[in-house]
Design a protein around this motif. Structure first.
Motif, short mmCIF file in Angstrom:
data_model
loop_
_atom_site.label_atom_id
_atom_site.label_comp_id
_atom_site.label_asym_id
_atom_site.label_seq_id
_atom_site.Cartn_x
_atom_site.Cartn_y
_atom_site.Cartn_z
N LEU A 190 -60.20 -20.08 -12.26
CA LEU A 190 -59.63 -20.07 -13.44
C LEU A 190 -60.43 -20.83 -14.68
O LEU A 190 -60.65 -20.48 -15.68
CB LEU A 190 -58.22 -19.87 -13.55
CG LEU A 190 -57.37 -19.50 -15.02
CD1 LEU A 190 -57.96 -18.25 -15.61
CD2 LEU A 190 -56.08 -19.87 -15.09
N SER A 191 -60.39 -22.22 -14.24
CA SER A 191 -60.86 -22.77 -15.11
C SER A 191 -62.38 -22.89 -15.56
O SER A 191 -62.85 -22.98 -16.66
CB SER A 191 -60.62 -24.63 -14.66
OG SER A 191 -61.33 -24.50 -13.52
N GLN A 192 -63.18 -22.51 -14.59
CA GLN A 192 -64.61 -22.22 -14.68
C GLN A 192 -64.72 -20.97 -15.65
O GLN A 192 -65.61 -21.10 -16.49
CB GLN A 192 -65.29 -21.79 -13.08
CG GLN A 192 -66.51 -21.38 -13.44
CD GLN A 192 -67.36 -20.61 -11.84
OE1 GLN A 192 -66.74 -20.83 -11.03
NE2 GLN A 192 -68.75 -20.60 -12.18
N TYR A 193 -64.02 -19.94 -15.36
CA TYR A 193 -63.99 -18.87 -16.34
C TYR A 193 -63.48 -19.22 -17.92
O TYR A 193 -64.41 -18.87 -18.74
CB TYR A 193 -62.85 -17.78 -15.99
CG TYR A 193 -63.49 -16.74 -14.95
CD1 TYR A 193 -64.17 -15.30 -15.64
CD2 TYR A 193 -62.94 -16.61 -13.81
CE1 TYR A 193 -64.51 -14.40 -14.63
CE2 TYR A 193 -63.70 -15.67 -12.94
CZ TYR A 193 -64.35 -14.71 -13.50
OH TYR A 193 -64.79 -13.67 -12.57
N MET A 194 -62.58 -19.96 -18.28
CA MET A 194 -62.08 -20.51 -19.42
C MET A 194 -63.23 -21.39 -20.00
O MET A 194 -63.39 -21.39 -21.17
CB MET A 194 -60.77 -21.12 -19.20
CG MET A 194 -59.71 -20.21 -18.84
SD MET A 194 -58.19 -21.23 -18.58
CE MET A 194 -58.04 -21.50 -20.39
N LEU A 195 -63.88 -22.40 -19.03
CA LEU A 195 -64.78 -23.52 -19.68
C LEU A 195 -66.01 -22.79 -20.27
O LEU A 195 -66.74 -23.12 -21.10
CB LEU A 195 -65.05 -24.63 -18.71
CG LEU A 195 -63.88 -25.41 -18.66
CD1 LEU A 195 -63.98 -26.56 -17.70
CD2 LEU A 195 -63.44 -26.13 -20.02
#
Length: 124
Positions: A56-61
């Motif tokens: 999720l953090s990879q998608y968001m960043l």
């Protein structure tokens, strides 16, 4: 004579300020979009080998970086400053050549008149 200094109009934001503002807005939008699409991807296909939070953090960043970059550039490109005299003259020429906007009733009345003229020509 008065000793008061002449009042100047407040200056608009600088290019750097506009760039920062665009980047912050783009980052916020990107984080939101990344959260939505990342959550959907995790729910639909699973978290993958790294786990839910890193995915999720990879998608968001990545989404935040992309949106922030493009909105920063776009906010600088779209400057609300005065146009040069050449661009202003071209804009005035184009606006003068544009067709006149009419209401629906005026257009319908014009079409009826043309039909009547054509009908009269064909009857003669």
């Amino acid at each position: 004579m008065s000793g008061a200094a002449p009042q100047r109009a407040p200056a608009g934001p600088t290019v750097w300020q506009k760039s920062k503002m665009g980047a912050m807005m783009g980052t916020g939008v990107g984080l939101t979009i990344g959260f939505i699409f990342g959550s959907y991807s995790i729910i639909r296909g699973g978290a993958g080998p790294r786990g839910a939070l890193p995915t999720l953090s990879q998608y968001m960043l990545s989404s935040a970086a992309t949106f922030g970059f493009f909105l920063a550039i776009g906010s600088v490109i779209r400057m609300d400053s005065e146009m040069s005299s050449q661009f202003e003259a071209a804009r005035l020429r184009l606006s003068a050549a544009s067709p006149v906007m009419r209401s629906r009733e005026e257009g319908a009345a014009m079409i009826r008149r043309r039909w009547e003229m054509e009908k009269n020509l064909h009857q003669q």
